[in-house]
Design a protein around this motif. Structure first.
Motif, short mmCIF file in Angstrom:
data_model
loop_
_atom_site.label_atom_id
_atom_site.label_comp_id
_atom_site.label_asym_id
_atom_site.label_seq_id
_atom_site.Cartn_x
_atom_site.Cartn_y
_atom_site.Cartn_z
N GLU A 159 0.81 -1.22 0.00
CA GLU A 159 0.00 0.00 0.00
C GLU A 159 0.85 1.27 0.00
O GLU A 159 0.51 2.25 -0.66
N VAL A 172 -5.15 4.35 -9.67
CA VAL A 172 -5.69 3.07 -9.21
C VAL A 172 -6.95 2.76 -10.01
O VAL A 172 -7.87 3.57 -10.07
N GLU A 175 -8.98 -2.41 -6.74
CA GLU A 175 -8.38 -3.03 -5.57
C GLU A 175 -9.01 -4.41 -5.46
O GLU A 175 -10.23 -4.55 -5.61
N TRP A 186 -3.37 -3.52 -5.62
CA TRP A 186 -3.89 -2.33 -6.29
C TRP A 186 -3.43 -2.43 -7.74
O TRP A 186 -2.23 -2.51 -8.01
#
Length: 192
Positions: A159, A172, A175, A186
């Motif tokens: 992360e 992004v 997820e 991600w």
């Protein structure tokens, strides 16, 4: 400062990536025992270094950072190639093979369609992190990839790396977690 990595860089890059990924969530899931992980990661990264040879392998002068990129449209591995790679891969993974396959299948399932440069691996030796080496190596790869006018894609299970990739223009896109208790990832895309 950033140059193409050649066959002579294989051992140094593999050892550095093993140190860089020693506490990575995906590698910790694949190899739960830290001693086993430390023993197996150099072999695994040496194989991945070889696998990414047709793409772009970038390294700092003394292998303190490296990025391994797969070129757009990298074809699926043929049966003969897969069989040639099977023995070294099984030797590198050992009993972790089922967990590694679970991660690989999840990565494949979440990869975008279309053509793009794939930032397969990016790592910096822990003793040299925080000095901009990883960002410099990624920027060099992005600059070279820009000649194709294609997007770049990556995924990370760490992360704290999301912010670095965002600062380099990645967004992004999803997820997700590897099934059966695997790590969270991600997926990130950088527009052409």
């Amino acid at each position: 400062m950033i140059r193409d990595a050649g066959p002579g860089d294989r051992s140094a890059v593999a050892a550095m990536l093993a140190r860089a990924f020693a506490d990575d969530p995906a590698m910790s899931y694949i190899f739960p025992d830290p001693r086993d992980r430390a023993k197996r990661l150099p072999r695994l990264f040496a194989l991945l270094f070889d696998e990414d040879a047709p793409g772009m392998r970038l390294v700092t002068g003394e292998a303190r950072a490296a990025t391994l990129w797969q070129r757009p449209g990298t074809p699926a591995v043929g049966t003969l190639t897969l069989l040639r790679r099977a023995v070294p891969l099984v030797a590198a993974l050992g009993t972790a093979l089922p967990r590694a396959l679970r991660v690989a299948d999840a990565l494949d399932a979440h990869a975008p369609s279309g053509r793009y440069w794939y930032l397969h691996i990016a790592g910096v030796d822990p003793a040299h992190q925080g000095r901009g080496l990883g960002g410099a190596s990624i920027r060099e790869g992005l600059a070279r990839a820009a000649n194709d006018g294609l997007p770049a894609y990556l995924e990370t299970a760490t992360e704290r790396n999301v912010g670095l990739y965002q600062s380099l223009g990645f967004v992004v896109t999803s997820e997700w977690s590897v099934p059966k208790g695997g790590p969270k990832f991600w997926s990130m895309l950088r527009a052409a």
